[in-house]
Write a protein that holds these residues in place. Structure first.
Motif, PDB file in Angstrom:
ATOM      1  N   GLY A   1      -5.102  -1.548  14.543  1.00 14.29           N
ATOM      2  CA  GLY A   1      -4.353  -1.285  12.716  1.00 14.29           C
ATOM      3  C   GLY A   1      -4.816   0.288  12.186  1.00 14.29           C
ATOM      4  N   LYS A   2      -5.842   0.737  12.421  1.00 17.93           N
ATOM      5  CA  LYS A   2      -6.221   2.221  12.177  1.00 17.93           C
ATOM      6  C   LYS A   2      -6.146   3.401  12.943  1.00 17.93           C
ATOM      7  CE  LYS A   2     -11.576   0.499  11.918  1.00 17.93           C
ATOM      8  NZ  LYS A   2     -12.792   0.786  12.098  1.00 17.93           N
ATOM      9  N   CYS A   3      -5.288   3.152  13.983  1.00 16.06           N
ATOM     10  CA  CYS A   3      -4.327   3.678  15.026  1.00 16.06           C
ATOM     11  C   CYS A   3      -3.326   4.465  13.759  1.00 16.06           C
ATOM     12  CB  CYS A   3      -4.389   3.778  16.742  1.00 16.06           C
ATOM     13  SG  CYS A   3      -5.574   3.887  17.426  1.00 16.06           S
ATOM     14  N   PHE A   4      -2.628   3.587  13.494  1.00 15.65           N
ATOM     15  CA  PHE A   4      -1.326   3.412  12.912  1.00 15.65           C
ATOM     16  C   PHE A   4      -1.597   3.914  11.005  1.00 15.65           C
ATOM     17  CE2 PHE A   4       1.344   1.816   9.464  1.00 15.65           C
ATOM     18  CZ  PHE A   4       2.418   2.658  10.325  1.00 15.65           C
ATOM     19  N   VAL A   5      -3.001   3.531  11.027  1.00 15.02           N
ATOM     20  CA  VAL A   5      -2.711   5.085   9.855  1.00 15.02           C
ATOM     21  C   VAL A   5      -2.927   6.689   9.685  1.00 15.02           C
ATOM     22  CG1 VAL A   5      -4.805   5.241   7.906  1.00 15.02           C
ATOM     23  CG2 VAL A   5      -3.702   2.334   8.486  1.00 15.02           C
ATOM     24  N   ARG A   6      -4.486   6.835  11.065  1.00 19.37           N
ATOM     25  CA  ARG A   6      -4.169   8.113  11.694  1.00 19.37           C
ATOM     26  C   ARG A   6      -3.016   8.949  12.003  1.00 19.37           C
ATOM     27  NH1 ARG A   6      -8.714   6.325  15.844  1.00 19.37           N
ATOM     28  NH2 ARG A   6     -10.491   5.151  14.213  1.00 19.37           N
ATOM     29  N   PHE A   7      -2.113   7.559  12.557  1.00 18.44           N
ATOM     30  CA  PHE A   7      -0.686   8.464  13.216  1.00 18.44           C
ATOM     31  C   PHE A   7       0.583   8.798  12.256  1.00 18.44           C
ATOM     32  CE2 PHE A   7       3.290   7.975  15.751  1.00 18.44           C
ATOM     33  CZ  PHE A   7       2.959   8.754  16.672  1.00 18.44           C
ATOM     34  N   PHE A   8       0.537   7.618  11.327  1.00 19.93           N
ATOM     35  CA  PHE A   8       1.572   7.875  10.185  1.00 19.93           C
ATOM     36  C   PHE A   8       1.220   9.264   9.495  1.00 19.93           C
ATOM     37  CE2 PHE A   8      -0.132   4.580   7.708  1.00 19.93           C
ATOM     38  CZ  PHE A   8      -0.398   5.033   6.755  1.00 19.93           C
ATOM     39  N   THR A   9       0.284   9.463   9.612  1.00 22.01           N
ATOM     40  CA  THR A   9      -0.017  11.069   8.925  1.00 22.01           C
ATOM     41  C   THR A   9       0.830  11.970   8.979  1.00 22.01           C
ATOM     42  OG1 THR A   9      -1.932  11.128  10.005  1.00 22.01           O
ATOM     43  CG2 THR A   9      -2.619  10.687   7.864  1.00 22.01           C
ATOM     44  N   ASN A  10       1.199  11.758  10.713  1.00 17.09           N
ATOM     45  CA  ASN A  10       1.898  13.169  11.279  1.00 17.09           C
ATOM     46  C   ASN A  10       3.504  13.055  10.255  1.00 17.09           C
ATOM     47  OD1 ASN A  10      -0.106  14.100  12.832  1.00 17.09           O
ATOM     48  ND2 ASN A  10       0.894  12.260  14.523  1.00 17.09           N
ATOM     49  N   PHE A  11       4.218  11.949   9.959  1.00 16.32           N
ATOM     50  CA  PHE A  11       5.613  11.964   9.745  1.00 16.32           C
ATOM     51  C   PHE A  11       4.885  12.056   7.879  1.00 16.32           C
ATOM     52  CE2 PHE A  11       5.263   9.125  13.336  1.00 16.32           C
ATOM     53  CZ  PHE A  11       7.002   9.568  14.151  1.00 16.32           C
ATOM     54  N   GLY A  12       4.041  12.451   7.414  1.00 17.89           N
ATOM     55  CA  GLY A  12       3.818  12.256   6.266  1.00 17.89           C
ATOM     56  C   GLY A  12       3.814  11.402   5.127  1.00 17.89           C
ATOM     57  N   TYR A  13       3.371  10.596   5.358  1.00 16.07           N
ATOM     58  CA  TYR A  13       3.254   8.897   4.953  1.00 16.07           C
ATOM     59  C   TYR A  13       2.130   8.776   4.555  1.00 16.07           C
ATOM     60  CZ  TYR A  13       7.578   7.781   7.049  1.00 16.07           C
ATOM     61  OH  TYR A  13       9.036   7.813   7.824  1.00 16.07           O
ATOM     62  N   ASP A  14       0.571   9.400   4.633  1.00 15.42           N
ATOM     63  CA  ASP A  14      -0.229  10.116   4.005  1.00 15.42           C
ATOM     64  C   ASP A  14       0.076  10.296   2.791  1.00 15.42           C
ATOM     65  OD1 ASP A  14       0.602  12.735   5.411  1.00 15.42           O
ATOM     66  OD2 ASP A  14      -1.026  13.341   4.653  1.00 15.42           O
ATOM     67  N   LYS A  15       0.845  10.954   2.336  1.00 15.36           N
ATOM     68  CA  LYS A  15       1.475  11.445   0.819  1.00 15.36           C
ATOM     69  C   LYS A  15       1.930  10.092  -0.460  1.00 15.36           C
ATOM     70  CE  LYS A  15       2.706  16.039   2.255  1.00 15.36           C
ATOM     71  NZ  LYS A  15       3.793  17.390   2.428  1.00 15.36           N
ATOM     72  N   MET A  16       2.773   9.541   0.399  1.00 12.63           N
ATOM     73  CA  MET A  16       2.525   8.210  -0.416  1.00 12.63           C
ATOM     74  C   MET A  16       1.722   7.164  -0.206  1.00 12.63           C
ATOM     75  SD  MET A  16       6.293   6.220   0.913  1.00 12.63           S
ATOM     76  CE  MET A  16       5.366   5.353   2.721  1.00 12.63           C
ATOM     77  N   ILE A  17       1.156   7.775  -0.009  1.00 11.08           N
ATOM     78  CA  ILE A  17      -0.279   6.345   0.210  1.00 11.08           C
ATOM     79  C   ILE A  17      -1.047   7.412  -1.235  1.00 11.08           C
ATOM     80  CG2 ILE A  17      -2.243   5.521   0.917  1.00 11.08           C
ATOM     81  CD1 ILE A  17       0.146   4.514   2.281  1.00 11.08           C
TER      82      ILE A  17
END
Length: 671
Positions: free
Chosen positions: A70-86
């Motif tokens: 679960g932690k890996c997925f949160v770190r990984f989706f930042t590569n797709f720019g989804y961290d900005k949405m969060i």
């Protein structure tokens, strides 16, 4: 699950534990995928299986591994720019918790087949919050804890601890689903307690006193409110409909002909609508009252188009309704219903056609409901608001429509939509976007076809290149060279080397071009005939130099019957060249057996070469042989005589560098 989740698992297992650990895990779970595609769907069971395999290899617990994923997925989706949405969901972690369902709802446009869970924030205090998780997947509860912990830490700077308060139908791991004690799909329900510093949110968002100017605002007449928002539904404490907007009633009547239009008011919302989202949410006053920021989706339930329904609609006496008990929006909706009945009374054939279509609505072959040939069910999306003045919940919603085709499919028009909500613009934009997408898809299909042809052509070239390479260098050695491995010479204890020379092909003193061309043609015929007799891996062609053809048996593939196979090749070659009856052309053969060293020599046009005294002696056997004769060294003759080859003693022959050597003529193979 979409491939992006498994991409994150693969990336961080390789990063934290190494590539060999990932290969070992894939071998344990029998995973055939070298990589995962972001938008491709893979089996759900792979996630807990990966966690179980990692647990077995690393010694960590299964729960730890799922939490890690679960932690890996949160770190990984930042590569797709989804961290900005969060980060943009709100200033506080509780804002994110309240918006999780809405985030999943928006992501379905990018991932249309995503089966997202439903998460509801049920309670908040200064020390944390309580959320309720619902999903159709098992074994993912610890995965969610890992996601929440990482989001709180990375995006909100909070140290969060999560633990399970209650759970239902949740299985720790493996590939099995929940045990079904009744028909229908089972739902995993887990209640979590999240401990974190929530004092700022509670102080600035919850414990806020209203401004005096807001307390003096006059109340708004609900009829005016329903006129402004024609797709609104008002619910009392029993979740029954007390008032509704004009368009929602008109749409319900349109989709349910033959039903008393007055029955809409006073019905429980679940009698007329099906809650699509949040999934498996209990529809009661207390639950809905707490879900202020959640987007709801309700699907209109249709009674179906049939002859009885149409007859009821045609025979219904609308004049008997008490107009005084209806608001303006409902009165307008009933007027539309009357127009609907009159319109269909003039068209019995259309009614009969629809009735016939619905008569066989259930497919007897599959038992499944056939696709509807009439109007599509409408899907309403919006929020539930509590209005204190009327002590009611208001479902402020609008139809969920993507394009013009879908608009016509549910029986609505653009002027039915709220102009202030930009619904019309979104529908038109969706239609125009679809047109552009269709053009892009056509171009991409053309590019895809061109790419497929290019790949086929590249594969063809690669096969031709491989065939050419393997004709020059043995396949195992060529594969090692491709991997840039060091060229290592091989030593063979015993092989048989064959030399074949073509005689009388070309007069070296002639300057006639035609004679030279004729010599090349003749030599090509002979060597081609010899190539046809090479049977790998028993005999390997080494090279041709001038008029001499060199082959070996026993290298690069070890062959204990190398002498026999060398003699067999020589006998076949004699017969084949004689059968060609080339005028004046003859061949002679020499064979010797013994140890050699072999390896690839050169960078440009590399060659597989043999070295050693065995090669020199074999060459002398050929050069001292006679036309149409096969000369064997004493050692080779001794080996093949034992297995029945017929030989004739030639006697002693003077060999350069060797002196006198006893040799033999090979006559025939064993019977």
């Amino acid at each position: 699950m979409y491939g992006m989740l498994y991409e994150s698992v693969q990336h961080y297992i390789q990063k934290e534990y190494g590539v060999e650990m990932w290969k070992k895990i894939c071998q344990i779970v029998d995973c055939k995928h070298n990589s995962f595609k972001t938008h491709q769907i893979y089996p759900d069971k792979m996630m807990p299986d990966f966690a179980a395999a990692l647990s077995a290899c690393s010694g960590e617990s299964f729960d730890f591994c799922m939490n890690f994923f679960g932690k890996c997925f949160v770190r990984f989706f930042t590569n797709f720019g989804y961290d900005k949405m969060i980060r943009s969901t709100g200033r506080y972690f509780c804002d994110f918790l309240q918006s999780i369902d809405n985030i999943h709802l928006q992501m379905r446009f990018t991932y249309p087949k995503m089966k997202s869970p439903s998460m509801q924030l049920t309670n908040m205090d200064d020390n944390g919050a309580v959320i309720l998780y619902r999903s159709g997947r098992t074994g993912m509860s610890k995965y969610l804890i890992g996601q929440m912990t990482e989001v709180a830490k990375e995006f909100y700077g909070l140290d969060m601890t999560a633990y399970v308060l209650e759970s239902q139908n949740d299985i720790c791991g493996g590939t099995a689903g929940p045990i079904k004690l009744s028909e229908g799909p089972m739902t995993v329900i887990v209640k979590y307690r999240l401990d974190f510093d929530n004092r700022d949110y509670m102080a600035k968002r919850v414990n806020v006193v209203a401004h005096p100017s807001q307390l003096k605002m006059p109340s708004v007449d609900l009829n005016v409110f329903l006129e402004l928002f024609p797709f609104t539904i008002v619910l009392n404490h029993d979740m029954k409909i007390t008032l509704a907007g004009e368009k929602i009633i008109e749409t319900w009547i349109l989709h349910n002909p033959g039903v008393n239009p007055k029955s809409f008011i006073g019905s429980h919302i679940l009698e007329l609508f099906k809650c699509r989202r949040p999934k498996d949410t209990k529809i009661d006053w207390e639950t809905i009252h707490q879900m202020r920021t959640v987007l709801f989706e309700f699907e209109l339930i249709r009674t179906g188009h049939n002859r009885a329904a149409y007859d009821a609609a045609l025979n219904f006496d609308y004049d008997t309704l008490d107009d005084a008990s209806l608001n303006e929006a409902q009165t307008m909706a009933l007027a539309s219903a009357q127009e609907f009945s009159v319109e269909h009374a003039k068209d019995d054939e259309a009614a009969a056609a629809v009735a016939a279509a619905t008569k066989d609505e259930i497919d007897p072959a599959t038992g499944q409901r056939r696709p509807s040939v009439g109007l599509r069910s409408i899907l309403l999306k919006g929020q539930m608001f509590y209005i204190k003045d009327v002590d009611s919940l208001i479902f402020l919603c609008s139809p969920l429509i993507e394009n013009l085709d879908e608009l016509h499919g549910i029986g609505l028009y653009l002027n039915d939509l709220n102009p202030h909500g930009l619904s019309r613009e979104l529908v038109m934009a969706g239609w125009q976007h679809c047109s552009k997408l269709e053009i892009l898809f056509e171009k991409e299909e053309q590019r895809s076809d061109e790419l497929e042809k290019s790949l086929e052509l590249a594969d063809s070239w690669k096969r031709q290149g491989d065939d050419l390479l393997y004709s020059m260098i043995p396949r195992p050695i060529a594969e090692r060279m491709r991997k840039s491995e060091e060229h290592v010479c091989q030593s063979f204890e015993e092989v048989s080397v064959i030399f074949i020379e073509v005689l009388n092909v070309y007069d070296s003193g002639s300057n006639n071009i035609q004679d030279a061309m004729q010599a090349v043609t003749t030599l090509n015929k002979v060597f081609s005939a010899l190539d046809e007799e090479i049977i790998s891996p028993f005999v390997y062609k080494v090279e041709t130099v001038g008029m001499v053809y060199m082959a070996v048996s026993g290298a690069p593939d070890v062959n204990p019957l190398h002498a026999e196979h060398a003699c067999d090749l020589s006998l076949r070659v004699m017969k084949k060249v004689k059968a060609h009856a080339l005028p004046g052309v003859a061949i002679r053969v020499g064979i010797n057996s013994g140890p050699v060293v072999a390896g690839v020599v050169g960078q440009k046009v590399p060659r597989y070469c043999l070295f050693g005294d065995t090669v020199n002696t074999a060459s002398r056997m050929e050069s001292s042989s006679d036309p149409w004769k096969i000369q064997l060294s004493n050692y080779t003759a001794t080996k093949v005589r034992k297995v029945g080859y017929k030989l004739e003693l030639r006697g002693f022959v003077k060999v350069k560098g060797k002196g006198e050597m006893e040799t033999f003529w090979l006559l025939e193979g064993p019977e």
